[in-house]
Design a protein around this motif. Structure first.
Motif, PDB file in Angstrom:
ATOM      1  N   PHE A 241       0.800  -1.335  -0.167  1.00 43.45           N
ATOM      2  CA  PHE A 241      -0.280  -0.023   0.121  1.00 43.45           C
ATOM      3  C   PHE A 241       0.940   1.514  -0.238  1.00 43.45           C
ATOM      4  CE2 PHE A 241      -2.495  -2.901   2.587  1.00 43.45           C
ATOM      5  CZ  PHE A 241      -3.776  -3.282   2.024  1.00 43.45           C
TER       6      PHE A 241
ATOM      7  N   ILE B 248      -2.304   5.043   1.317  1.00 41.93           N
ATOM      8  CA  ILE B 248      -3.191   5.022   0.244  1.00 41.93           C
ATOM      9  C   ILE B 248      -4.195   5.867   1.749  1.00 41.93           C
ATOM     10  CG2 ILE B 248      -5.977   3.477   1.069  1.00 41.93           C
ATOM     11  CD1 ILE B 248      -4.238   2.380  -1.409  1.00 41.93           C
TER      12      ILE B 248
ATOM     13  N   LYS C  50      -9.089   6.535   2.155  1.00 40.50           N
ATOM     14  CA  LYS C  50      -9.961   6.539   1.697  1.00 40.50           C
ATOM     15  C   LYS C  50     -11.120   7.588   1.964  1.00 40.50           C
ATOM     16  CE  LYS C  50     -13.417   4.289  -0.315  1.00 40.50           C
ATOM     17  NZ  LYS C  50     -13.662   4.239  -1.891  1.00 40.50           N
TER      18      LYS C  50
ATOM     19  N   THR D 196     -11.587  -1.335   6.329  1.00 42.35           N
ATOM     20  CA  THR D 196     -11.419  -0.737   4.674  1.00 42.35           C
ATOM     21  C   THR D 196     -10.170  -0.715   4.054  1.00 42.35           C
ATOM     22  OG1 THR D 196     -13.094   1.076   5.855  1.00 42.35           O
ATOM     23  CG2 THR D 196     -11.849   1.651   3.764  1.00 42.35           C
TER      24      THR D 196
ATOM     25  N   CYS E  26      -9.199  -3.021   0.339  1.00 40.81           N
ATOM     26  CA  CYS E  26      -8.538  -2.013  -0.426  1.00 40.81           C
ATOM     27  C   CYS E  26      -7.570  -3.055  -1.312  1.00 40.81           C
ATOM     28  CB  CYS E  26      -7.578  -0.620  -0.186  1.00 40.81           C
ATOM     29  SG  CYS E  26      -8.870   0.535   0.035  1.00 40.81           S
TER      30      CYS E  26
ATOM     31  N   LEU F 284      -9.142  -4.604  -3.888  1.00 38.51           N
ATOM     32  CA  LEU F 284     -10.406  -3.112  -4.676  1.00 38.51           C
ATOM     33  C   LEU F 284     -11.682  -3.578  -4.724  1.00 38.51           C
ATOM     34  CD1 LEU F 284      -8.489  -2.119  -7.883  1.00 38.51           C
ATOM     35  CD2 LEU F 284      -8.082  -1.488  -5.190  1.00 38.51           C
TER      36      LEU F 284
ATOM     37  N   GLU G 290     -12.584  -1.756  -2.101  1.00 39.09           N
ATOM     38  CA  GLU G 290     -12.921  -0.895  -2.324  1.00 39.09           C
ATOM     39  C   GLU G 290     -12.207   0.067  -2.877  1.00 39.09           C
ATOM     40  OE1 GLU G 290     -15.494   0.675  -0.365  1.00 39.09           O
ATOM     41  OE2 GLU G 290     -15.450  -0.450   0.862  1.00 39.09           O
ATOM     42  N   SER G 291     -12.368   0.594  -3.976  1.00 37.39           N
ATOM     43  CA  SER G 291     -11.066   1.548  -3.869  1.00 37.39           C
ATOM     44  C   SER G 291     -10.975   3.013  -3.327  1.00 37.39           C
ATOM     45  CB  SER G 291     -11.536   2.334  -5.417  1.00 37.39           C
ATOM     46  OG  SER G 291     -11.444   1.363  -6.097  1.00 37.39           O
ATOM     47  N   PRO G 292      -9.474   2.996  -3.203  1.00 39.47           N
ATOM     48  CA  PRO G 292      -9.220   4.328  -2.414  1.00 39.47           C
ATOM     49  C   PRO G 292      -8.607   5.442  -2.860  1.00 39.47           C
ATOM     50  CG  PRO G 292      -7.529   2.609  -2.866  1.00 39.47           C
ATOM     51  CD  PRO G 292      -7.971   2.116  -3.495  1.00 39.47           C
TER      52      PRO G 292
ATOM     53  N   VAL H   1      -1.601   0.496  -5.218  1.00 43.37           N
ATOM     54  CA  VAL H   1      -2.005  -0.594  -4.217  1.00 43.37           C
ATOM     55  C   VAL H   1      -1.285  -2.070  -5.116  1.00 43.37           C
ATOM     56  CG1 VAL H   1      -3.592  -2.638  -3.699  1.00 43.37           C
ATOM     57  CG2 VAL H   1      -4.620  -0.071  -3.376  1.00 43.37           C
TER      58      VAL H   1
END
Ligand code: ADP
Ligand code: MG
Length: 344
Positions: free
Chosen positions: A4, A7, A9, A46, A50, A53, A55-57, A62
């Motif tokens: 990471f 990152i 979010k 969260t 990531c 994905l 969850e998209s930062p 990533v």
């Protein structure tokens, strides 16, 4: 294996923007079991979402197995995700499918033939210890067995990485231990890299190689697990370690306990020892050589990352210079010594 880079979010919610992750950089080396620990709401779920994905930062990069996930097309991302298995706190099994068919699902979706599916699943059933349950339905299984099915399903596409989101949080301590042993076995035998998030220090203590603490979306401390237990740097890390070693001084001295020195008080030491020092009689030697008395307030021996570690809380009685000599003696013999307060 997982990287990471810076990152962040931000979620848009009805109450305004919520910054769940705030400039996180972490590296999970290949073959490592990496734990991220934090209190509820810290951003753990969260963060782990990531890594594939889900969850998209909002910002950052990533990388998994050398690929920059955010730069992939959706078709490329689907392929990349086969390298990334995931298990969850509540197992997420399909109730209408048998154990066998649950594990088969990702293979069927990838268009594998029935014969190829069978030759993959049979060894997996054996690996997770569920050979005799292949025709059972999830409702007929215990929590631990359900998580074993979920692990087998996650391994079906032969991933390089396994993500575990609070995988043992719904299980009792004994079942937790058996699932953690299974994860450790898989890590060793398949060389699988594991990223897990948890709010339980016992999980970190028993299987992780490295650990990061997440607080309010930020990594506030990161270390190998042994050093983390030996010398936590932040107050939150100390709290997690104290919880893991069940530190709680006897009630009858807690009202005499104070943070600041006052004339006539005795120092309270927190002593941590690891490796050879566990089996050496250093406390009695210090008492004899330095002419002090130790009063044991709390003692605990734990296995941390496969090593025996001792945690001792004592107060020392004696002339001031003798007390200092005793502290120096213990430190000279590689014990971690910290004055955590005073008692009268
Ligand atoms: N989809 C979402 N929409 C809005 N806020 C969210 C969403 N998901 C998580 N959050 C918020 O982000 C923060 C971190 O949540 P989470 O990653 O679930 O923490 P943890 O897993 O450590 O308990 C919390 O304040 C949570 O309320
Ligand atoms: Mg969570």
């Amino acid at each position: 294996m997982i990287e990471f880079k810076n990152i962040s979010k931000i979620f848009q919610s009805a109450g305004g923007p919520v910054k769940a992750l705030d400039d996180i950089s972490l590296h999970v080396p290949e073959g490592c079991i990496y734990g991220v620990i934090g209190s509820s709401g810290a951003g753990k779920s969260t963060l782990i979402r990531c890594a594939n994905l889900l969850e998209s930062p909002t910002e950052g990069e990533v990388r998994v197995a050398g690929q920059d996930l955010m730069k992939l097309s959706s078709a490329q991302l689907r392929t990349a995700r086969r390298d990334i298995g995931m298990i969850f706190q509540h197992f997420n099994l399909l109730a209408g499918r048998t154990v066998y068919d649950n594990i088969a699902l990702p293979l069927e979706l990838a268009g594998k033939s029935a014969a190829a599916v069978e030759s993959t699943i049979l060894p997996l059933l054996k690996l997770v210890g569920l050979k005799d349950k292949q025709d059972s339905y999830p409702s007929q299984l215990s929590g631990g067995q359900k998580q074993r099915v979920a692990i087998a399903r996650a391994l079906a596409s032969q991933p390089k990485v396994l993500l575990c989101d609070e995988a043992t949080s719904a299980l009792d301590p004994q079942t937790t231990a058996s699932i953690l042993n299974l994860l450790r076995d898989i890590n060793k035998t398949l060389g699988l890299t594991i990223l897990l998030i948890t709010h339980e220090m016992d999980v970190v203590k028993s299987i992780c190689d490295r650990v990061a603490i997440l607080s309010q979306g930020q990594v506030i401390e990161e270390n190998d697990v042994e050093s983390f237990f030996l010398s936590p740097q932040t107050e939150l890390a100390r709290e997690f370690v104290r919880a893991a070693i069940h530190e709680k001084p006897a009630a009858d001295i807690s009202h005499q306990f104070r943070q600041e020195y006052e004339a006539g008080c005795r120092p309270v030491l927190h002593i941590t020892f690891v490796g050879q020092t566990v089996v050496q009689p250093l406390i009695t030697q210090a008492a004899r050589i330095c002419e002090v008395d130790f009063n044991i307030l709390q003692a605990d021996i734990e296995t941390v990352h496969g090593k025996t570690m001792g945690f001792l809380m004592v107060d020392i009685e004696g002339e001031e210079r003798h007390v200092q000599d005793a502290q120096a003696f213990l430190q000279k013999h590689n014990l971690q010594v910290e004055v955590v307060g005073y008692v009268s």
